[in-house]
Design a protein around this motif. Sequence first.
Motif, short mmCIF file in Angstrom:
data_model
loop_
_atom_site.label_atom_id
_atom_site.label_comp_id
_atom_site.label_asym_id
_atom_site.label_seq_id
_atom_site.Cartn_x
_atom_site.Cartn_y
_atom_site.Cartn_z
N VAL A 165 37.66 27.03 28.28
CA VAL A 165 38.95 27.01 28.98
C VAL A 165 39.44 28.42 29.25
O VAL A 165 39.88 28.76 30.36
N PHE A 166 39.37 29.29 28.25
CA PHE A 166 39.81 30.68 28.44
C PHE A 166 38.90 31.42 29.40
O PHE A 166 39.35 32.29 30.15
N TRP A 167 37.63 31.10 29.40
CA TRP A 167 36.70 31.70 30.35
C TRP A 167 37.10 31.34 31.77
O TRP A 167 37.23 32.21 32.64
N ALA A 168 37.30 30.04 32.00
CA ALA A 168 37.70 29.58 33.34
C ALA A 168 39.05 30.16 33.72
O ALA A 168 39.27 30.56 34.88
N THR A 169 39.96 30.24 32.75
CA THR A 169 41.29 30.80 33.02
C THR A 169 41.20 32.26 33.43
O THR A 169 41.85 32.70 34.39
N THR A 170 40.38 33.02 32.74
CA THR A 170 40.22 34.45 33.06
C THR A 170 39.68 34.63 34.47
O THR A 170 40.20 35.44 35.25
N VAL A 171 38.63 33.89 34.80
CA VAL A 171 38.01 34.03 36.12
C VAL A 171 38.98 33.64 37.22
O VAL A 171 39.16 34.38 38.20
N HIS A 172 39.62 32.48 37.07
CA HIS A 172 40.51 32.02 38.13
C HIS A 172 41.74 32.90 38.26
O HIS A 172 42.21 33.17 39.37
N ALA A 173 42.28 33.36 37.12
CA ALA A 173 43.46 34.23 37.18
C ALA A 173 43.15 35.54 37.88
O ALA A 173 43.93 36.02 38.71
N THR A 174 42.01 36.14 37.56
CA THR A 174 41.62 37.40 38.20
C THR A 174 41.41 37.20 39.69
O THR A 174 41.89 38.01 40.51
N ARG A 175 40.72 36.14 40.06
CA ARG A 175 40.48 35.88 41.48
C ARG A 175 41.78 35.60 42.21
O ARG A 175 41.99 36.06 43.34
N SER A 176 42.67 34.85 41.59
CA SER A 176 43.95 34.54 42.21
C SER A 176 44.78 35.81 42.40
O SER A 176 45.40 36.00 43.46
N GLY A 177 44.79 36.68 41.40
CA GLY A 177 45.53 37.92 41.52
C GLY A 177 44.98 38.84 42.59
O GLY A 177 45.73 39.40 43.39
N TRP A 178 43.67 38.97 42.62
CA TRP A 178 43.05 39.81 43.64
C TRP A 178 43.26 39.24 45.04
O TRP A 178 43.45 39.99 46.00
N ALA A 179 43.24 37.92 45.17
CA ALA A 179 43.45 37.30 46.48
C ALA A 179 44.85 37.60 46.99
O ALA A 179 45.04 37.92 48.18
N LEU A 180 45.85 37.52 46.11
CA LEU A 180 47.22 37.84 46.52
C LEU A 180 47.34 39.31 46.88
O LEU A 180 47.97 39.67 47.89
N ALA A 181 46.73 40.19 46.07
CA ALA A 181 46.80 41.62 46.36
C ALA A 181 46.12 41.95 47.68
O ALA A 181 46.63 42.76 48.47
N GLU A 182 44.98 41.34 47.94
CA GLU A 182 44.28 41.59 49.20
C GLU A 182 45.08 41.09 50.39
O GLU A 182 45.09 41.72 51.46
N GLN A 183 45.77 39.97 50.23
CA GLN A 183 46.60 39.45 51.31
C GLN A 183 47.73 40.42 51.64
O GLN A 183 48.02 40.70 52.80
N VAL A 184 48.38 40.94 50.61
CA VAL A 184 49.45 41.91 50.83
C VAL A 184 48.89 43.19 51.43
O VAL A 184 49.49 43.81 52.31
#
Length: 269
Positions: A165-184
């Motif tokens: 669960v923490f593995w999946a959380t880490t991966v998805h959180a990082t990707r979600s954060g980078w996706a928002l940063a790239e959009q901005v």
Amino acid sequence: MAVELLGFVAAPLTALTSVVLYFGWNRQSAIYGYFGLDPTVLKFSVQDYLLRGVGVAFKPLAVLLAALVLVLVVKRLADRFGEHVSRWSSPVRWGRRVPVASIARAAVALGLAAWAGVALAGRFEPLVGAFVLASAAVVGGPLLHRGRRTFPGRAVVGSIVALAVFWATTVHATRSGWALAEQVDRHPTSRPALVVRSTAKLDFPPSLVAETRLVDQDGKVTYRYAGLRLFAYSGDRWVVIVGREPGHRRLTITTLRDDSTIRVDVVNG
């Protein structure tokens, strides 16, 4: 009875809160790390991390939970099938039967664990790897807690599932954060415009931010800055988008302390 019921409810709630908190922290680190800003300077509170994590974390956690429920259903059906298969097992010389169901379970669990290892090494999709790791624990769990020593086996299974669960959380959180940063980064004009007034001169690049020196009738000097965009606000910090400096691939962002020396207006346009 009441204590047991309270523990039954509190333990999953505490675990879920920890996951969401970790998700929010990891996501914020990915967002600001994209621009080279250390998020610790923003002094996010626990509540900030929870509020920023709960909305985005809900979907992946719901998908993972549904997938694990599906694995449990398949496991239960496999157990029923294994009971019938064990009756057809051929006897060996000393009169015992070959545990076909247990051997098959162990083979599947080892195969899933190997698959998860490949994903952990970066050679396969990590989100799938996290699900496969949890599946390996669920499938192979009964082999660990047979007989009287049930608690250690269940503890191992629970620890592996929590790790997944923490593995999946880490991966998805990082990707979600980078996706928002790239959009901005691609569309900074989608963020609200800011006008900053300060009693002291601020060090903004003149090619990106328009500075106007204002003097009132009493001779008091203030500085007005236009061309900035709002990225976020946290605690006593405004995170503002300065712009893209020549030769830089990414936007420049900076922080302004929210105190009596500056005034920040959010404007349209």
